[in-house]
Design an enzyme around this catalytic site. Sequence first.
Site, PDB file in Angstrom:
ATOM      1  N   SER A  88      49.240  39.711  50.812  1.00 50.81           N
ATOM      2  CA  SER A  88      48.451  40.903  51.113  1.00 50.81           C
ATOM      3  C   SER A  88      47.318  41.181  50.129  1.00 50.81           C
ATOM      4  O   SER A  88      47.402  40.846  48.949  1.00 50.81           O
ATOM      5  CB  SER A  88      49.373  42.116  51.168  1.00 50.81           C
ATOM      6  OG  SER A  88      50.074  42.255  49.951  1.00 50.81           O
ATOM      7  N   GLN A  90      45.789  43.532  47.757  1.00 54.38           N
ATOM      8  CA  GLN A  90      46.572  44.488  46.982  1.00 54.38           C
ATOM      9  C   GLN A  90      45.940  44.710  45.622  1.00 54.38           C
ATOM     10  O   GLN A  90      45.024  44.011  45.218  1.00 54.38           O
ATOM     11  CB  GLN A  90      47.992  43.934  46.797  1.00 54.38           C
ATOM     12  CG  GLN A  90      48.014  42.562  46.139  1.00 54.38           C
ATOM     13  CD  GLN A  90      49.414  41.983  46.017  1.00 54.38           C
ATOM     14  OE1 GLN A  90      49.966  41.948  44.931  1.00 54.38           O
ATOM     15  NE2 GLN A  90      49.984  41.519  47.117  1.00 54.38           N
ATOM     16  N   HIS A  92      47.460  46.464  41.568  1.00 54.53           N
ATOM     17  CA  HIS A  92      48.629  46.998  40.871  1.00 54.53           C
ATOM     18  C   HIS A  92      48.211  48.209  40.051  1.00 54.53           C
ATOM     19  O   HIS A  92      47.156  48.198  39.413  1.00 54.53           O
ATOM     20  CB  HIS A  92      49.247  45.923  39.967  1.00 54.53           C
ATOM     21  CG  HIS A  92      49.613  44.693  40.743  1.00 54.53           C
ATOM     22  ND1 HIS A  92      50.510  44.714  41.770  1.00 54.53           N
ATOM     23  CD2 HIS A  92      49.155  43.416  40.666  1.00 54.53           C
ATOM     24  CE1 HIS A  92      50.608  43.493  42.291  1.00 54.53           C
ATOM     25  NE2 HIS A  92      49.792  42.697  41.643  1.00 54.53           N
ATOM     26  N   LYS A 115      51.722  46.525  36.279  1.00 53.89           N
ATOM     27  CA  LYS A 115      51.986  45.129  36.634  1.00 53.89           C
ATOM     28  C   LYS A 115      50.739  44.262  36.488  1.00 53.89           C
ATOM     29  O   LYS A 115      50.281  43.664  37.451  1.00 53.89           O
ATOM     30  CB  LYS A 115      52.522  45.075  38.066  1.00 53.89           C
ATOM     31  CG  LYS A 115      53.148  43.736  38.449  1.00 53.89           C
ATOM     32  CD  LYS A 115      53.426  43.701  39.937  1.00 53.89           C
ATOM     33  CE  LYS A 115      53.911  42.323  40.365  1.00 53.89           C
ATOM     34  NZ  LYS A 115      53.865  42.111  41.796  1.00 53.89           N
ATOM     35  N   GLU A 117      48.940  40.882  35.872  1.00 55.77           N
ATOM     36  CA  GLU A 117      49.518  39.563  36.125  1.00 55.77           C
ATOM     37  C   GLU A 117      48.474  38.461  35.987  1.00 55.77           C
ATOM     38  O   GLU A 117      47.279  38.715  36.066  1.00 55.77           O
ATOM     39  CB  GLU A 117      50.185  39.515  37.512  1.00 55.77           C
ATOM     40  CG  GLU A 117      49.249  39.760  38.670  1.00 55.77           C
ATOM     41  CD  GLU A 117      49.968  39.900  40.005  1.00 55.77           C
ATOM     42  OE1 GLU A 117      51.191  40.118  40.027  1.00 55.77           O
ATOM     43  OE2 GLU A 117      49.285  39.823  41.039  1.00 55.77           O
ATOM     44  N   HIS A 256      42.981  42.045  44.878  1.00 56.47           N
ATOM     45  CA  HIS A 256      43.146  40.588  44.958  1.00 56.47           C
ATOM     46  C   HIS A 256      44.080  40.208  46.106  1.00 56.47           C
ATOM     47  O   HIS A 256      44.782  41.056  46.648  1.00 56.47           O
ATOM     48  CB  HIS A 256      43.707  40.016  43.639  1.00 56.47           C
ATOM     49  CG  HIS A 256      45.057  40.561  43.269  1.00 56.47           C
ATOM     50  ND1 HIS A 256      45.221  41.781  42.643  1.00 56.47           N
ATOM     51  CD2 HIS A 256      46.310  40.063  43.437  1.00 56.47           C
ATOM     52  CE1 HIS A 256      46.509  42.000  42.443  1.00 56.47           C
ATOM     53  NE2 HIS A 256      47.193  40.978  42.918  1.00 56.47           N
ATOM     54  N   ARG A 275      49.284  48.058  48.686  1.00 56.33           N
ATOM     55  CA  ARG A 275      48.726  47.096  49.660  1.00 56.33           C
ATOM     56  C   ARG A 275      47.774  47.784  50.634  1.00 56.33           C
ATOM     57  O   ARG A 275      47.929  48.958  50.930  1.00 56.33           O
ATOM     58  CB  ARG A 275      49.853  46.449  50.474  1.00 56.33           C
ATOM     59  CG  ARG A 275      50.821  45.628  49.651  1.00 56.33           C
ATOM     60  CD  ARG A 275      51.910  45.010  50.527  1.00 56.33           C
ATOM     61  NE  ARG A 275      52.879  44.305  49.692  1.00 56.33           N
ATOM     62  CZ  ARG A 275      53.893  44.902  49.084  1.00 56.33           C
ATOM     63  NH1 ARG A 275      54.071  46.197  49.234  1.00 56.33           N
ATOM     64  NH2 ARG A 275      54.724  44.199  48.344  1.00 56.33           N
ATOM     65  N   LYS A 281      53.847  44.769  55.624  1.00 60.13           N
ATOM     66  CA  LYS A 281      54.582  45.719  54.772  1.00 60.13           C
ATOM     67  C   LYS A 281      53.842  47.068  54.713  1.00 60.13           C
ATOM     68  O   LYS A 281      52.751  47.212  55.255  1.00 60.13           O
ATOM     69  CB  LYS A 281      54.720  45.145  53.348  1.00 60.13           C
ATOM     70  CG  LYS A 281      55.616  43.910  53.272  1.00 60.13           C
ATOM     71  CD  LYS A 281      55.708  43.414  51.840  1.00 60.13           C
ATOM     72  CE  LYS A 281      56.604  42.178  51.753  1.00 60.13           C
ATOM     73  NZ  LYS A 281      56.622  41.622  50.399  1.00 60.13           N
TER      74      LYS A 281
END
Length: 403
Positions: A88, A90, A92, A115, A117, A256, A275, A281
């Site tokens: 997806s 999304q 964070h 989060k 990453e 991203h 998302r 989802k």
Amino acid sequence: MGSNSEVARLLASSDPLARISEDKPYAELWMGTHPRGDAKILDSRISQRTLGQWIAENQDCLGSKVKDTFNGKLPFLFKVLSVETALSIQAHPNKELAEKLHLQAPQHYPDSNHKPEMAIALTSFQGLCGFRPVEEIVTFLTKVPEFQFLVGDNATIQLKQSLSQDSQAMASALQSGFSHLMKSKKQLVVEQLNLLVKRISQQVAAGNNVEDICGELLLQLHQQYPGDIGCFALYFLNLLTLKPGEAMFLEANVPHAYLKGDCVECMACSDNTVRAGLTSKFIDVPTLCEMLSYTPSPSKDRLFPPKWSQEDPYLSLYAPPVPDFAVMKMEVPGSVTEYKVSALDSASILLMVQGTVTASTPTAQAEIPLKRGGVLFIGANESVSLKLTVPEDLLIFRACCLL
């Protein structure tokens, strides 16, 4: 699916009892202590069954700084991802927003941590990351009328005018254009996407090149997620194709999506994702549009290069600007008979991607055989000696916390 997945191949190589089903997806390998996937300990002489339980009872293994800073918890989650269908669009949340979202909707935001990453490619790896330069977006608005229709006339004019204005005007124009697109009515999105897909399909059938409007990728995304607004988001976001060993770092609030390929991923120990498309989802478009960092940058600026070690010729370090994690990559030629993994003042997790060794450490009762797919937890201030049992090159990744 099945043995096309690097996750499945690592599993099959490291566990002789693993049976890979060719019709099953193998998407994520988790290494860490997150409650939704606490790593199992394979050594039957150890009474604790999971890594989280073991760390809770052996706090010194974290290293004193890590233990104090992160309240006795392992601060990172280490993963391998195998992506065949796009993940997806999304972003964070930062720490403050993560805490707020977790309080408001714990069913959608399962913990209160941020989060950030980082993804390091294992195979050719394609993803969307951060906003494109506004010039590129304006070019797509001209070439893709269906995209311009959804962005709307006002936001299109604002984006074009922002090219001769300051960065604040640009950020404001980006926010208004992206928000307008993402909040489009579903029926309009489906109509415009069908028009665009039909147009690109005819061009492809006629043998024309559609690269200038990312035609092939748009058809691929539409096939995976028919009628999804995320298909249009690729005209706002940088498209990156990482070669093995290349990385991208995704700080809080950077939009991203991972599109295709295999990567090693490391992040703060969290599962919080906001998302907005390419997913079945829960989506939260208002939160995403509100929180994003609307800073355009060329795609090359989204690459995150490692630094080579001065002391170890086989080691490179990916150290993003967050305290929670860093990743070391070790590429050791097969002609070396023994390689020493140096001690750190942090717990770390080692993943063997290639090679066959026996690991020995002063605290382990016996040598530990490790091969492709093998995962080793190393306590703080412990060094490990790896003896190559087969003369082939080693490729090893090691996640740690360098405070």
